[in-house]
Design a protein around this motif. Structure first.
Motif, short mmCIF file in Angstrom:
data_model
loop_
_atom_site.label_atom_id
_atom_site.label_comp_id
_atom_site.label_asym_id
_atom_site.label_seq_id
_atom_site.Cartn_x
_atom_site.Cartn_y
_atom_site.Cartn_z
N THR A 117 0.83 -1.21 0.00
CA THR A 117 0.00 0.00 0.00
C THR A 117 0.87 1.27 0.00
O THR A 117 0.63 2.19 -0.78
N ASN A 118 1.89 1.29 0.85
CA ASN A 118 2.73 2.49 0.96
C ASN A 118 3.54 2.74 -0.32
O ASN A 118 3.75 3.89 -0.71
N THR A 119 4.00 1.66 -0.95
CA THR A 119 4.84 1.85 -2.15
C THR A 119 3.96 2.33 -3.31
O THR A 119 4.37 3.21 -4.08
N ILE A 120 2.77 1.78 -3.42
CA ILE A 120 1.85 2.25 -4.48
C ILE A 120 1.48 3.72 -4.24
O ILE A 120 1.48 4.53 -5.18
N LYS A 121 1.21 4.05 -3.00
CA LYS A 121 0.80 5.44 -2.66
C LYS A 121 1.91 6.42 -3.05
O LYS A 121 1.66 7.46 -3.67
N PRO A 162 7.64 -4.75 -3.53
CA PRO A 162 7.40 -4.21 -4.87
C PRO A 162 8.18 -2.93 -5.19
O PRO A 162 8.51 -2.16 -4.31
N GLN A 163 8.41 -2.76 -6.51
CA GLN A 163 8.91 -1.52 -7.08
C GLN A 163 7.77 -1.03 -7.97
O GLN A 163 7.28 -1.79 -8.81
N CYS A 164 7.34 0.22 -7.73
CA CYS A 164 6.08 0.70 -8.34
C CYS A 164 6.31 1.92 -9.23
O CYS A 164 7.07 2.82 -8.86
N PHE A 165 5.62 1.92 -10.36
CA PHE A 165 5.85 2.98 -11.36
C PHE A 165 4.55 3.32 -12.09
O PHE A 165 3.67 2.47 -12.23
N ARG A 166 4.51 4.55 -12.60
CA ARG A 166 3.48 4.83 -13.62
C ARG A 166 3.89 3.98 -14.83
O ARG A 166 5.07 3.97 -15.20
N PRO A 167 2.93 3.31 -15.48
CA PRO A 167 3.31 2.37 -16.55
C PRO A 167 4.11 3.00 -17.67
O PRO A 167 5.02 2.39 -18.22
#
Ligand code: CTP
Ligand code: MG
Length: 225
Positions: A117-121, A162-167
């Protein structure tokens, strides 16, 4: 909508079991099922794309039904390197509908709801975010069997997932930066684009099953969940 890409197409050479480590069982379930359940149970994740060895895909569909994986929308085959496996998953993402893509190792079954949740946020705020953990040991640079110097560990972090990005950022990174087997995370490619990546502090519990002894540690942690 947020999409998780879970990569589980590796061979587990360092673990060296009879089958790839992600299919070994802990607490009565394959490791990959534990990992998928973490994302299934996380409210910020809308859909999951799973990357598997091509020969495992048919068998896995039954397993997905058994474990009630409702968010699992696609299973695609992996490649020879982790980066190719991620790219195959990324090619299956609907960029028009997906706000954030979260790339996660299938071999990390202990990721918490809070970490996802925190990484996506954070990625929603900044475009790119990586879950990290501190380095606890004193780190030495060596050369020719001798210590050259001590590295300041306060500025070092271990990259987790996770590593999160705008696609669009991750797609651009894969399109513009060369990659090979030495690329072991997605941030490396995004760093090369010169795009800033925010860090989110994660937990030392979020281990990657790499060697046989990691399985015993994961068993203890899972028991306490
Ligand atoms: N992975 C993948 N495709 C590959 C290589 C790795 O999907 N060609 C996945 C693994 O299944 C794992 C994650 O990437 O979930 C992290 O990689 P790693 O721990 O290195 O797993 P393996 O590559 O399987 O192990 P090894 O490097 O020891 O062979
Ligand atoms: Mg590997």
């Amino acid at each position: 909508m947020n999409t998780a890409i879970i990569v589980a197409a590796g061979k587990g050479k360092r673990f060296s079991a009879k089958k790839p480590k992600q299919f070994l069982e802990i607490a009565g379930k394959p490791i990959i099922i534990h990992t998928l359940r973490c994302f299934e149970n996380c409210s910020v994740i809308d859909e999951i794309i799973l990357v598997l060895p091509a020969e495992e895909i048919e068998n896995f569909r039954q397993l997905a039904e058994k474990f009630n994986l409702k968010k699992l929308v696609k299973i695609v085959s992996g490649g020879d390197t982790r980066a190719t496996s991620v790219l195959n998953g990324l090619n299956a993402v609907n960029s028009l509908k997906t706000e954030i893509v979260a790339v996660h190792d299938g071999a990390r079954p202990l990721v918490s709801n809070e970490e996802i949740t925190n990484t996506i946020k954070k990625a929603k705020e900044t475009g790119a975010a990586c879950l990290v953990a501190p380095v606890n040991d004193t780190i030495k640079e060596i050369s020719g069997g001798k210590i050259v110097r001590t590295v300041d560990r306060t500025r070092l972090r271990r990259a987790l997932t996770p590593q999160c990005f705008r696609p669009e950022i991750l797609k651009r990174a894969f399109a513009e930066i060369n990659f090979n087997e030495a690329v072991t995370d997605e941030c490396f490619l995004v760093e090369k684009l010169g795009i800033e990546i925010s860090v989110v502090e994660g937990s030392a519990r979020n281990i990657k099953i790499t060697h046989a002894e990691d399985l015993a540690i994961a068993e203890i942690f899972l028991d306490r969940c």
